[in-house]
Design an enzyme around this catalytic site. Sequence first.
Site, mmCIF file in Angstrom:
data_model
loop_
_atom_site.group_PDB
_atom_site.id
_atom_site.type_symbol
_atom_site.label_atom_id
_atom_site.label_comp_id
_atom_site.label_asym_id
_atom_site.label_seq_id
_atom_site.Cartn_x
_atom_site.Cartn_y
_atom_site.Cartn_z
ATOM 1 C CE LYS A 1 -3.921 1.834 -5.327
ATOM 2 N NZ LYS A 1 -3.312 3.283 -5.100
ATOM 3 N N GLY B 1 4.040 -0.970 1.879
ATOM 4 C CA GLY B 1 3.487 0.453 2.129
ATOM 5 C C GLY B 1 3.669 0.738 3.610
ATOM 6 C CB THR C 1 3.068 0.023 9.980
ATOM 7 O OG1 THR C 1 4.178 -0.413 9.541
ATOM 8 C CG2 THR C 1 2.529 -0.929 11.170
ATOM 9 N N GLY D 1 -1.116 -1.127 6.037
ATOM 10 C CA GLY D 1 -1.000 -2.816 6.303
ATOM 11 C C GLY D 1 -2.058 -3.423 7.106
ATOM 12 C CD GLU E 1 9.046 -4.092 2.605
ATOM 13 O OE1 GLU E 1 9.321 -3.191 3.462
ATOM 14 O OE2 GLU E 1 9.102 -3.352 1.490
ATOM 15 C CB CYS F 1 10.694 0.551 3.713
ATOM 16 S SG CYS F 1 11.124 -0.900 2.612
ATOM 17 C CD GLU G 1 8.668 3.941 7.322
ATOM 18 O OE1 GLU G 1 9.608 3.132 6.717
ATOM 19 O OE2 GLU G 1 7.605 3.805 7.420
#
Length: 483
Positions: A177, A230, A232, A235, A253, A287, A384
Amino acid sequence: MRQREPAVLIDGVWRRAASTLAVDDPATGRPLACIAAGTDADIDQAVTAARRAFREGPWPRMPAFQRAALLHALADAIERRQETFALLESLDAGHAIGSVRKGDLPLGLRSLRDYAGLATKLAGDVTMGAAQPSSMEYFLREPIGVVGIITPWNAPFLMVLQKLAAALAAGCTVVIKPAELAPLSALWIGDLCLEVGLPAGVVNIVTGTGESAGQALADHPDVNLISFTGSTRVGRSIMAAAANSNLKRVVLELGGKSPVVVFADTDLDKAANAIAAEITFKSGQYCAAGSRVFVQRSAYDALLGRIHAAMDRVRIGAGHDPATDMGPMISAAQRSRAVDLIEHSRAEGARVARGGGARTGEGYFFEPTILTDATADMRVSREEIFAPVLTITAFDDDASPHAIAALVNDNRYGLSAKLWSRDLGTVHSLIGLLESGQVIVNGGGSGGATLPFGGTKQSGYGRENGLVGLAHFTEVKAVRLAY
C-alpha cells in the site's frame, strides 16, 4: 511498461478501479496523475491472492538462488529505466532529480542486489553437543507468510524496494500500500515485477488512502507482518491493529528529531555544509535528518554563520529541474503545519534567524529556516517538523558527556544522532550515552544500506537492512528429531 491508468495489481492482473484519487505535482499544486482508490474489498482480494501464492504457489518453495536471480532481474529492469524513475520521483514526490539519481536510485538497486545475495544466506542452526546416534535437534528459518508493506511519501521508490526486496528474499508474498501522495513509482515497479516473471500473487499493489486501504491491511487477520515507515501516530494505530487482529508482527520505522552535536575542535566548514545539506535534502522531509543542533558555546557564532552561508547557496525549484538542490514540500497541509509550529514557537520567544515561512507563488515551497533561542519545552524542539527547519542551541564548553547526553536525549524520539569532533575519546564517551538507533560521526562512512537501521523510544520497533532486517521476515521453527 504500459501506459498508466487507475488500477490495482492483484494476483498478477491489473484491475480497473471503481473510484479514483488525484495525485498533485507538489511543485505546482496542479493534478499530476490519477490513481485507484483501493477499498477494503480490494485489500481483502489482494491478501487472499498473496495467501494463495504463499500456500500453493512456487515462490516460498523455490530454491533461494532462483529467487535471487529474479531479484537481480528486477534490479536490471529498473536500472534500464532509471532515468524514467528519476523523473517520475522528482515529479511525484518533488525531490531534486540530482538527489534521486545519486541517492534513492542506487540505494534502491543496491537493496535488491544485496538481498538477492542474502537470500542464500538465511539459515537455521544445529545445537552444540555430543553426537547422538538416534536423535537430532536443530532450528529452521522459514518465510513468515503474507507481508503488508505500507510506505511513506518522502522516499517512495526507495522504501518500496527496501521492504519488497527483504520480503521476497525471505520467500514471503506481499501486498503493498504505497503512500497516496506519491504512489507512482510503486505502480511502475509492479509492472516490472510482472515483466521479469514473478509468479502471480507474489506481489500485489493496492493504492488508496491510509484510512481506507492502509487500515484494512493493518487490520486483516490473514497478514503475518506489517512493515511500515511513517509517523509515530500511525505507527501506534498499526501496532494496535496488530494486537487486536491476529497478533501479526510489526516492523515500524517512525519519526525522528535527530540531534547534531558539534564540538569546537571539528572542521566547522565541513560540519556546517553537512548540516545544511541534510536538513534541505528532500526539503527536510527525512526522518533521520539532524534538526536539533547543539554546539559548543565557543563555536556557536562561527557555526551559525557557516550554516547561514550554506543555506544561501541552496537553489530552490521544481524537482525535475537539474539546477534544483531543494524541491517543494509534499503538500499544502504539510507546509501549513510547519508554518504553524514555527509561529507557535516564535510567540513563545524563539527567534527566527532566517527563513521561517512559505515561498510565494505556486507549489508547496518552503524557505530553509534557522531558529535560535528555542527552549527544550517548545513544540519546535519536541515535535518532528518534517520541513527544512533547524534549531540551534549552545552548550557550555566544559559540559560533561553526561550533561550533553542529557540535553540531547530529552526527546521522545531516538532514531539517529550525529557527532562532530576530532577527539575520539569524546566521541566514544558519547556514543554509549546517546539514546539512538544510529550514531553518525564526522559525516559517517560509505552511506550504504547494509547496517541495521531503526530507532529507539518512539522512533520505532525492529530494524531494516542486512541480515538483521531480513530476519524479521522469517519465523523460527525448532525441531527435535528422534529416529
